[in-house]
Motif scaffolding. Structure first.
Motif, PDB file in Angstrom:
ATOM      1  N   LEU A   1       5.433 -40.118  36.380  1.00  0.00           N
ATOM      2  CA  LEU A   1       4.239 -40.741  36.950  1.00  0.00           C
ATOM      3  C   LEU A   1       4.176 -42.246  36.724  1.00  0.00           C
ATOM      4  CD1 LEU A   1       1.516 -38.045  36.131  1.00  0.00           C
ATOM      5  CD2 LEU A   1       2.550 -38.553  38.346  1.00  0.00           C
ATOM      6  N   VAL A   2       4.975 -42.771  35.819  1.00  0.00           N
ATOM      7  CA  VAL A   2       5.042 -44.213  35.609  1.00  0.00           C
ATOM      8  C   VAL A   2       6.369 -44.685  36.197  1.00  0.00           C
ATOM      9  CG1 VAL A   2       5.015 -46.084  33.926  1.00  0.00           C
ATOM     10  CG2 VAL A   2       3.659 -44.021  33.509  1.00  0.00           C
ATOM     11  N   HIS A   3       6.312 -45.181  37.424  1.00  0.00           N
ATOM     12  CA  HIS A   3       7.521 -45.532  38.158  1.00  0.00           C
ATOM     13  C   HIS A   3       7.828 -47.013  37.973  1.00  0.00           C
ATOM     14  CE1 HIS A   3       7.676 -41.848  41.064  1.00  0.00           C
ATOM     15  NE2 HIS A   3       7.334 -41.507  39.832  1.00  0.00           N
ATOM     16  N   LEU A   4       8.395 -47.338  36.820  1.00  0.00           N
ATOM     17  CA  LEU A   4       8.812 -48.708  36.579  1.00  0.00           C
ATOM     18  C   LEU A   4       9.911 -49.074  37.580  1.00  0.00           C
ATOM     19  CD1 LEU A   4       9.009 -48.563  32.669  1.00  0.00           C
ATOM     20  CD2 LEU A   4       7.074 -49.300  34.080  1.00  0.00           C
ATOM     21  N   GLY A   5       9.839 -50.269  38.110  1.00  0.00           N
ATOM     22  CA  GLY A   5      10.812 -50.663  39.121  1.00  0.00           C
ATOM     23  C   GLY A   5      10.531 -50.053  40.481  1.00  0.00           C
ATOM     24  N   GLN A   6       9.269 -49.636  40.697  1.00  0.00           N
ATOM     25  CA  GLN A   6       8.944 -48.986  41.965  1.00  0.00           C
ATOM     26  C   GLN A   6       9.114 -49.929  43.156  1.00  0.00           C
ATOM     27  OE1 GLN A   6       4.804 -47.948  42.997  1.00  0.00           O
ATOM     28  NE2 GLN A   6       5.509 -45.853  43.316  1.00  0.00           N
ATOM     29  N   GLY A   7       8.789 -51.198  42.957  1.00  0.00           N
ATOM     30  CA  GLY A   7       8.930 -52.142  44.061  1.00  0.00           C
ATOM     31  C   GLY A   7      10.327 -52.164  44.631  1.00  0.00           C
ATOM     32  N   GLU A   8      11.325 -52.048  43.743  1.00  0.00           N
ATOM     33  CA  GLU A   8      12.709 -52.054  44.203  1.00  0.00           C
ATOM     34  C   GLU A   8      13.019 -50.838  45.059  1.00  0.00           C
ATOM     35  OE1 GLU A   8      17.279 -51.976  42.379  1.00  0.00           O
ATOM     36  OE2 GLU A   8      15.550 -52.095  41.029  1.00  0.00           O
TER      37      GLU A   8
END
Length: 388
Positions: A362-369
């Motif tokens: 649920l914590v999508h670090l780097g989601q922008g990429e």
């Protein structure tokens, strides 16, 4: 050519507790292992909800014996590997468009309606047909549709995960507005027994998937695929030049299954997909203990359940969709759908694409990429159509 054994027999019995690892572990150790720890805590809550849902059915007189018989029914179908016999193409269905309610979520300045239709799904197992169809609210399928005033565009169908069916959550979490602004129409599908398809009195969205036991879960997954195929037909009939699909977790699982049955899709992007439900939850507590109780009382082992639920697993079939049109996204710190399961799907379709992000479920670090990669991937398979 000698036929290889089915995945449910060749997958190691201890696969559920094997270690995970990705190329991001050494590059982002704090992000990966820190978010993994958070996932282990959060999944306990979901595990308790699922266990509480299953228990009444498991404790019914004769309940476990019936489940054992019905798992054999589904296993026999899975072993035939006949996609069209399991995922029966839906008939033509009339879909109506409804204005969103005054209090319902709708994105600002985007023409939005709710699509509704009578689900044409008929359970495969005749012995549970009456029970399954008795859930009257579940029989009305629903989806939110964002369209462009100038006419149909390439369309992204998004499928939510278990419990998290709210349109607003999925819209904001996956920045679906950005896909709309770049030229895509959007459809947010509501899974069986979720949202307004849940019966009144159900304690949480998705409860009905589990409250009828493993057989009802099987039929719910098959119904979801039927309803998605109805939506695909509707979009093409309406004039959409391309239709693709993505989803998170259980929605990623269903997205993968759509690659098995639907060659017309322009793209398929499973995000943190569930792959083998039984093996996934065996490492969760308290549901892991529940599996042990079920095994002792009925002789129905976790491996028997793996075999029984294989009927709707994407691992059980080769895709009708070109695997090059599939991009799988996984979290290196995900402990709901751990990396080893994501790799299992990618290995099954080795021509598919795989991208890791350094976060959990649920914590999508780097989601922008990965959202940027998604858009480029979608554009490339929609022939980079541009709209004013």
């Amino acid at each position: 050519m000698k036929k290889s054994p089915p995945w449910w027999t060749s997958l190691p019995e201890d696969f559920y507790c094997q270690s995970d690892g990705t190329e991001l572990d050494s590059e982002y150790p704090v992000k990966v292992y820190g978010t993994a720890m958070v996932d282990r805590v959060m999944r306990t809550g979901l595990s308790m909800m699922i266990s509480a849902s299953l228990m009444p059915q498991m404790l019914k007189r004769g309940g476990l014996e019936r489940e054992r018989e019905w798992m054999d029914f589904y296993s026999n179908l899975a072993e035939q590997q006949d996609v069209d016999k399991v995922f029966i193409p839906p008939p033509t269905v009339s879909i109506s468009e409804h204005k969103m309610g005054r209090l319902a979520y709708k994105p600002k300045d985007i023409p939005t309606v709710e699509l509704r239709f009578e689900s044409p799904f008929e359970p495969l197992n005749p012995e549970i047909s009456d029970q399954f169809l008795s859930y009257s609210r579940n029989r009305t399928a629903r989806a939110q549709y964002w369209s462009h005033p100038s006419g149909p565009r390439p369309t992204l169908i998004f499928v939510h995960g278990v419990v998290e069916s709210a349109y607003v959550f999925n819209s904001l979490f996956f920045s679906l507005r950005s896909f709309y602004d770049s030229g895509y129409d959007i459809v947010l599908m509501t899974q069986p027994f979720h949202g307004d398809r849940a019966e009144r009195g159900h304690p949480f969205s998705g409860y009905g998937l589990f409250s009828g036991g493993f057989s009802q879960l099987n039929e719910g997954m098959l119904q979801a695929v039927t309803d998605l195929r109805v939506l695909v037909n509707y979009l093409f009939d309406r004039g959409a030049p391309h239709v693709g699909i993505s989803g998170l977790s259980l929605g990623g699982y269903l997205s993968s299954v759509m690659a098995v049955v639907e060659p017309r899709l322009a793209f398929c992007i499973p995000n943190s997909p569930l792959v083998s439900p039984i093996d996934t939850v065996r490492d969760w507590m308290p549901i892991g203990h529940l599996m042990d109780v079920i095994s002792k009382r009925s002789g129905l082992s976790p491996l028997d359940l793996r075999r029984g639920l294989a009927i709707h697993s994407p691992l059980s079939y080769q895709p009708k969709l070109d695997p090059d049109k599939v991009m799988i996204i996984g979290g290196a710190g995900d402990r709901f759908t751990p990396p080893r399961f994501v790799r299992l799907l990618h290995a099954h379709w080795p021509e598919s694409h795989l991208h890791w992000f350094p976060g959990n479920h649920l914590v999508h670090l780097g989601q922008g990429e990965y959202l940027t990669l998604m858009r480029h991937f979608m554009d490339s398979h929609c022939q980079s159509i541009s709209y004013s």
